[in-house]
Enzyme design. Sequence first.
Site, PDB file in Angstrom:
ATOM      1  NE  ARG A 160      -3.685  -2.406   0.124  1.00  0.00           N
ATOM      2  CZ  ARG A 160      -3.333  -3.556  -0.444  1.00  0.00           C
ATOM      3  NH1 ARG A 160      -2.210  -3.632  -1.147  1.00  0.00           N
ATOM      4  NH2 ARG A 160      -4.106  -4.617  -0.365  1.00  0.00           N
ATOM      5  CB  SER A 239      -9.487  -1.145   3.797  1.00  0.00           C
ATOM      6  OG  SER A 239     -10.023  -2.365   3.334  1.00  0.00           O
ATOM      7  CD  GLU A 343      -5.894   1.235   2.257  1.00  0.00           C
ATOM      8  OE1 GLU A 343      -6.244   1.039   1.090  1.00  0.00           O
ATOM      9  OE2 GLU A 343      -5.868   0.357   3.137  1.00  0.00           O
TER      10      GLU A 343
END
Length: 351
Positions: A160, A239, A343
């Site tokens: 990520r 998420s 995130e």
Amino acid sequence: MQELHEAPLAPLTTFRLGGPAARLITATTDAEVIEAVRAADADGTPLLIIGGGSNLIVSDKGFSGTALRIATRGVELDGRKLELAAGEVWTDAVARTVEAGLAGIECLAGIPGSAGATPIQNVGAYGQEVSSTITEVIAYDRRAGETVTLSNAECAFSYRHSRFKSDPERYVVLRVRFELEDAGGLSAPIAYPETARVLGVGAGDRVPLEQARETVLKLRAGKGMVLDPEDHDTWSAGSFFTNPILTTGEYEAFLERVHERLGGDVAPPAFPAGEGFTKTSAAWLIDKAGFTKGYGTGPARISTKHTLALTNRGTATTEDLLALAREVVTGVREAFGITLVNEPVMVGVTL
């Protein structure tokens, strides 16, 4: 190129949160994108890049600079090679590759947002990451004042993360190039246990491309991860937290906390994450810390379908959302000694 002043940003985000931008420019060509970026940089004006808005949390006060919405279009498919303009809708691009019989991103179906955002976050789900198929990213380098082409290695992809995310003020992604696989209409090897279980196959097996895509879409929809204006569980950024990656020592300390809190026979999710590192599940941590599906009484709550999604139930403010996020972070840290990392990108706010 369209220009608006005091333009609402909330409708441009999947959270539907945030105040207005002092100036909003919508660019439909690479040249317009570069022109707007150069003008902002020359004036010293703060610049906010917006694609699909699926990874943004904007302050209730809004953004005092120039918000640049990238709405470029363009799809070039040549054999196994795919080039996408940054503004292309990602879900549409995935569907197109499946129709063309090409494998490599079919398990990334249903992820909201634009193609240009995928290398920034190294978007991934259900056993696939874009870094495994991206060959080059064409971007405008604000520091050098020129368009550059970065190879996969130069993008510095990790979980990520990427070069673009580590240096967010430098690059504006214009186009992304991929090389996919022709497996005779079959998917890439199925790597994610849940997907394999639902498909009734073993890890590493292949299935028809459309079957893989449809299965992932159903799994995501069941977790509120496919956008639906009528479903407040999808008024989110998907998420909200990344899965923690722990060193050997950190993981051992975490296990002790788990056994103290939940019992010695409880084994948390654990996945190899490179030599000396273990990845565990943020959703599991949140749930076991007491933040179950639907948690909350205010206008911002945990999704009723998935503990990893924080949602706007329709009347939330950004501060409502952040208050919930802080509560979750504090609760998980107190329970397990792990600090969750958000995130989505924060604009004008912090956790």
